[in-house]
Scaffold this motif. Structure first.
Motif, PDB file in Angstrom:
ATOM      1  N   ALA A 111      53.844 112.004  -9.066  1.00  0.00           N
ATOM      2  CA  ALA A 111      53.417 112.364  -7.716  1.00  0.00           C
ATOM      3  C   ALA A 111      54.560 113.086  -7.000  1.00  0.00           C
ATOM      4  O   ALA A 111      55.740 112.831  -7.255  1.00  0.00           O
ATOM      5  N   ALA A 112      54.204 114.008  -6.138  1.00  0.00           N
ATOM      6  CA  ALA A 112      55.211 114.768  -5.406  1.00  0.00           C
ATOM      7  C   ALA A 112      56.054 113.825  -4.546  1.00  0.00           C
ATOM      8  O   ALA A 112      55.564 112.845  -3.989  1.00  0.00           O
ATOM      9  N   ILE A 113      57.328 114.114  -4.481  1.00  0.00           N
ATOM     10  CA  ILE A 113      58.244 113.291  -3.706  1.00  0.00           C
ATOM     11  C   ILE A 113      57.980 113.494  -2.215  1.00  0.00           C
ATOM     12  O   ILE A 113      57.872 114.623  -1.740  1.00  0.00           O
ATOM     13  N   LYS A 114      57.834 112.386  -1.506  1.00  0.00           N
ATOM     14  CA  LYS A 114      57.573 112.464  -0.079  1.00  0.00           C
ATOM     15  C   LYS A 114      58.907 112.466   0.670  1.00  0.00           C
ATOM     16  O   LYS A 114      59.710 111.535   0.544  1.00  0.00           O
ATOM     17  N   LEU A 115      59.143 113.535   1.419  1.00  0.00           N
ATOM     18  CA  LEU A 115      60.392 113.644   2.173  1.00  0.00           C
ATOM     19  C   LEU A 115      60.376 112.700   3.375  1.00  0.00           C
ATOM     20  O   LEU A 115      59.339 112.469   3.981  1.00  0.00           O
ATOM     21  N   VAL A 116      61.551 112.156   3.691  1.00  0.00           N
ATOM     22  CA  VAL A 116      61.666 111.203   4.789  1.00  0.00           C
ATOM     23  C   VAL A 116      62.126 111.919   6.054  1.00  0.00           C
ATOM     24  O   VAL A 116      63.162 112.595   6.060  1.00  0.00           O
ATOM     25  N   ASN A 117      61.334 111.787   7.100  1.00  0.00           N
ATOM     26  CA  ASN A 117      61.733 112.292   8.416  1.00  0.00           C
ATOM     27  C   ASN A 117      62.576 111.195   9.069  1.00  0.00           C
ATOM     28  O   ASN A 117      62.056 110.285   9.697  1.00  0.00           O
ATOM     29  N   HIS A 118      63.901 111.288   8.894  1.00  0.00           N
ATOM     30  CA  HIS A 118      64.797 110.204   9.277  1.00  0.00           C
ATOM     31  C   HIS A 118      64.669 109.820  10.753  1.00  0.00           C
ATOM     32  O   HIS A 118      64.603 108.636  11.097  1.00  0.00           O
ATOM     33  N   GLU A 119      64.631 110.796  11.605  1.00  0.00           N
ATOM     34  CA  GLU A 119      64.604 110.511  13.042  1.00  0.00           C
ATOM     35  C   GLU A 119      63.308 109.803  13.438  1.00  0.00           C
ATOM     36  O   GLU A 119      63.314 108.814  14.182  1.00  0.00           O
ATOM     37  N   GLN A 120      62.203 110.282  12.896  1.00  0.00           N
ATOM     38  CA  GLN A 120      60.900 109.709  13.230  1.00  0.00           C
ATOM     39  C   GLN A 120      60.762 108.287  12.669  1.00  0.00           C
ATOM     40  O   GLN A 120      60.324 107.366  13.373  1.00  0.00           O
ATOM     41  N   VAL A 121      61.170 108.107  11.414  1.00  0.00           N
ATOM     42  CA  VAL A 121      61.046 106.789  10.784  1.00  0.00           C
ATOM     43  C   VAL A 121      61.973 105.775  11.453  1.00  0.00           C
ATOM     44  O   VAL A 121      61.594 104.623  11.674  1.00  0.00           O
ATOM     45  N   ARG A 122      63.186 106.197  11.777  1.00  0.00           N
ATOM     46  CA  ARG A 122      64.107 105.297  12.463  1.00  0.00           C
ATOM     47  C   ARG A 122      63.512 104.812  13.783  1.00  0.00           C
ATOM     48  O   ARG A 122      63.590 103.625  14.133  1.00  0.00           O
ATOM     49  N   SER A 123      62.889 105.740  14.510  1.00  0.00           N
ATOM     50  CA  SER A 123      62.271 105.386  15.787  1.00  0.00           C
ATOM     51  C   SER A 123      61.142 104.382  15.580  1.00  0.00           C
ATOM     52  O   SER A 123      60.990 103.422  16.353  1.00  0.00           O
ATOM     53  N   GLN A 124      60.355 104.572  14.518  1.00  0.00           N
ATOM     54  CA  GLN A 124      59.240 103.664  14.244  1.00  0.00           C
ATOM     55  C   GLN A 124      59.745 102.278  13.838  1.00  0.00           C
ATOM     56  O   GLN A 124      59.164 101.257  14.227  1.00  0.00           O
ATOM     57  N   LEU A 125      60.826 102.227  13.060  1.00  0.00           N
ATOM     58  CA  LEU A 125      61.383 100.938  12.650  1.00  0.00           C
ATOM     59  C   LEU A 125      61.970 100.187  13.844  1.00  0.00           C
ATOM     60  O   LEU A 125      61.819  98.954  13.956  1.00  0.00           O
ATOM     61  N   GLU A 126      62.635 100.908  14.726  1.00  0.00           N
ATOM     62  CA  GLU A 126      63.178 100.272  15.935  1.00  0.00           C
ATOM     63  C   GLU A 126      62.062  99.734  16.816  1.00  0.00           C
ATOM     64  O   GLU A 126      62.184  98.664  17.426  1.00  0.00           O
ATOM     65  N   LYS A 127      60.958 100.458  16.861  1.00  0.00           N
ATOM     66  CA  LYS A 127      59.806 100.008  17.649  1.00  0.00           C
ATOM     67  C   LYS A 127      59.236  98.704  17.088  1.00  0.00           C
ATOM     68  O   LYS A 127      58.836  97.809  17.834  1.00  0.00           O
ATOM     69  N   VAL A 128      59.212  98.600  15.745  1.00  0.00           N
ATOM     70  CA  VAL A 128      58.730  97.373  15.099  1.00  0.00           C
ATOM     71  C   VAL A 128      59.615  96.190  15.492  1.00  0.00           C
ATOM     72  O   VAL A 128      59.129  95.091  15.789  1.00  0.00           O
ATOM     73  N   LEU A 129      60.920  96.397  15.525  1.00  0.00           N
ATOM     74  CA  LEU A 129      61.858  95.327  15.874  1.00  0.00           C
ATOM     75  C   LEU A 129      61.717  94.873  17.322  1.00  0.00           C
ATOM     76  O   LEU A 129      61.818  93.685  17.634  1.00  0.00           O
ATOM     77  N   LEU A 130      61.498  95.843  18.231  1.00  0.00           N
ATOM     78  CA  LEU A 130      61.453  95.527  19.662  1.00  0.00           C
ATOM     79  C   LEU A 130      60.071  95.111  20.149  1.00  0.00           C
ATOM     80  O   LEU A 130      59.898  94.727  21.303  1.00  0.00           O
ATOM     81  N   ASP A 131      59.088  95.208  19.275  1.00  0.00           N
ATOM     82  CA  ASP A 131      57.699  94.944  19.672  1.00  0.00           C
ATOM     83  C   ASP A 131      57.451  93.455  19.937  1.00  0.00           C
ATOM     84  O   ASP A 131      56.603  93.079  20.732  1.00  0.00           O
ATOM     85  N   HIS A 132      58.184  92.578  19.208  1.00  0.00           N
ATOM     86  CA  HIS A 132      58.037  91.112  19.331  1.00  0.00           C
ATOM     87  C   HIS A 132      56.591  90.666  19.072  1.00  0.00           C
ATOM     88  O   HIS A 132      56.089  89.736  19.706  1.00  0.00           O
ATOM     89  N   LYS A 133      55.955  91.353  18.147  1.00  0.00           N
ATOM     90  CA  LYS A 133      54.578  91.018  17.784  1.00  0.00           C
ATOM     91  C   LYS A 133      54.573  89.738  16.950  1.00  0.00           C
ATOM     92  O   LYS A 133      55.457  89.497  16.139  1.00  0.00           O
ATOM     93  N   LEU A 134      53.559  88.888  17.184  1.00  0.00           N
ATOM     94  CA  LEU A 134      53.424  87.650  16.420  1.00  0.00           C
ATOM     95  C   LEU A 134      52.111  87.650  15.641  1.00  0.00           C
ATOM     96  O   LEU A 134      51.051  87.878  16.225  1.00  0.00           O
ATOM     97  N   PRO A 135      52.181  87.387  14.338  1.00  0.00           N
ATOM     98  CA  PRO A 135      53.408  87.227  13.562  1.00  0.00           C
ATOM     99  C   PRO A 135      54.081  88.572  13.334  1.00  0.00           C
ATOM    100  O   PRO A 135      53.396  89.593  13.248  1.00  0.00           O
ATOM    101  N   PRO A 136      55.415  88.582  13.220  1.00  0.00           N
ATOM    102  CA  PRO A 136      56.103  89.845  12.973  1.00  0.00           C
ATOM    103  C   PRO A 136      55.762  90.355  11.570  1.00  0.00           C
ATOM    104  O   PRO A 136      55.588  89.552  10.648  1.00  0.00           O
TER     105      PRO A 136
END
Length: 451
Positions: free
Chosen positions: A326-351
């Motif tokens: 399968a073709a290699i999927k390039l990582v949009n570092h800035e966008q993914v970092r923002s999404q991961l930080e959002k997951v951390l700060l969301d405080h969703k239960l269960p995480p």
């Protein structure tokens, strides 16, 4: 005329330890599975399958892999319907306990000489909601066919509907056999899995060629299951090799390379099959027979295969073996970092776990770990801490539950043994926890009972 009395003692058949339940649909493509039979057997004795396995079956299967202890084989219960030693040991034990002598027909043991166990059985439970609903509405015995447990079968040949593998109520997958398994119900939320309403997995959502392939596969495998009780010819690895060699001679004049192209399989693999070095797995066998328009049953059991159509048909694209990565999927570092930080700060239960987060973002977990190690570690830590607290709360709840069960059993004049207490617990597995066992012992001691 005087009545003659027969003074000879009548022959009384020996009694079985467990009920001699009838086997459902033996000799048909819808024959029952062994894990389904165990669930029905447990229900008939008004106990959980886990209790039945631990109390009655486990003592007869004294193996290192704990062949009948569900606590230790949860992830391998699919093998109980298969072709290996776990299935054969369980069949022998159940034959002895129930007085049956044909329980091997609830597994694929009849085909153990010609079907490799690798990728043969489905690791999670699958079912047809319409089959369950029809059984219930018509008053038939509700049971789980062996056909549903095979990895290669994706569709119900009766209703031409894709098999379901997740509960529509709690959206969780089920194991083939669990401590609290119940026929036709989700063992996690315990809700009914049958339904007569159209589902999102109906045949109309499939391409015509895809539907033809899926139905043909289910029917072909169903023929194997139906034929198991009446097998006459000796099933052998050599017969399969000879059958494949004869097919190569018929379709490609014995040219293995050309034959392998026709059935869309690597040449080396086909050569090993034709020379009896390896056996094709069931999914490969079905693909081959579909392409050549021959019967899987005939290939495995007959010396001479009837070939009525010499044309070769192609597999649907979804079934063709992929030759390119399968073709290699390039990582949009800035966008993914923002999404991961959002997951951390969301405080969703269960995480969400890191695995779930990666799946939601459309990346592999290792890709995220490689590029965002600190954020991934923080997400994993947050999830682990939540799970740890949840587990400890569950243990505390179980401690109180154990205390109440012991008191209740004692008031009924029943000794609160560990086995009896486990039958009344929401999560009997917690009895292995040191704190829960301590509460059990302390409660019995407070009542003046021996350990």
């Amino acid at each position: 005329m005087l009545e003659l009395w027969d003074l000879n003692q009548p022959t009384i058949p020996s009694r079985s330890t467990l009920y001699h339940l009838d086997l459902a649909s033996i000799g048909t493509a819808s024959a029952e599975s062994l894990t389904g039979y165990i669930t029905r057997l447990a229900e008939s004795h008004s106990v959980y399958p886990g209790v039945l396995m631990e109390r009655e079956i486990a003592p007869l299967v004294a193996k290192q892999y704990a062949g009948a202890n569900l606590h230790t084989i949860y992830s391998h219960t699919c093998a109980l319907n298969g072709t290996g030693v776990m299935a054969s040991d369980l069949v022998q034990a159940l034959n002895k306990l129930t007085g049956h002598n044909r329980l091997h027909l609830l597994t694929m043991l009849s085909w153990s000489k010609v079907l490799p166990s690798r990728a043969l059985m489905r690791s999670t439970r699958a079912w047809c909601p319409k089959c369950y609903e029809e059984q219930r509405v018509n008053g038939y015995e509700i049971y789980e066919p062996l056909l549903w447990t095979l990895n290669v079968v994706k569709i119900c040949p009766i209703h031409q509907q894709l098999l379901c593998s997740r509960c529509p109520h709690c959206h969780q997958s089920n194991l083939p056999l669990a401590w609290r398994s119940r026929t036709g119900h989700c063992f996690k939320c315990e809700k009914w899995l049958g339904s007569s309403s159209p589902s999102s997995s109906e045949y109309k959502d499939l391409a015509e060629t895809e539907l033809e392939w899926l139905v043909w596969t289910a029917n072909a495998v169903g023929e194997l299951i139906a034929a198991a009780p009446v097998l006459e010819n000796e099933i052998s690895k050599e017969r399969v090799a000879n059958g494949l060699s004869n097919c190569a001679k018929h379709f490609s004049e014995g040219n293995i390379a050309k034959f392998s192209r026709l059935i869309q399989t690597p040449t080396n693999t086909v050569w090993l099959w034709c020379n009896g070095k390896n056996l094709p797995q069931l999914d490969a066998l079905v693909r081959l027979c579909f392409c050549l328009r021959i019967s899987v049953l005939e290939l495995l059991t007959q010396d001479v295969i009837e070939i009525t159509d010499s044309s070769v048909r192609l597999l649907p694209k979804s079934c063709q073996q992929r030759k390119h990565r399968a073709a290699i999927k390039l990582v949009n570092h800035e966008q993914v970092r923002s999404q991961l930080e959002k997951v951390l700060l969301d405080h969703k239960l269960p995480p969400p776990s890191l695995e779930a987060t990666a799946r939601d973002l459309g990346y592999h977990r290792e890709t995220l770990n490689r590029n965002f190690k600190d954020l991934c570690r923080a997400i994993s830590t947050q999830y682990d801490q939540y799970e740890r607290v949840r587990y400890l709360n569950s243990v505390d709840k179980c401690c109180e539950e154990v205390r109440q069960v012991v008191l209740r059993l004692n008031s009924q004049g029943v000794y609160p043994s560990e086995a009896r207490v486990s039958e009344h617990l929401t999560k009997p597995g917690h009895l292995r926890h040191k704190k829960v066992r301590g509460v059990l012992q302390e409660t019995r001691k407070s009542l003046g009972l021996k350990k």
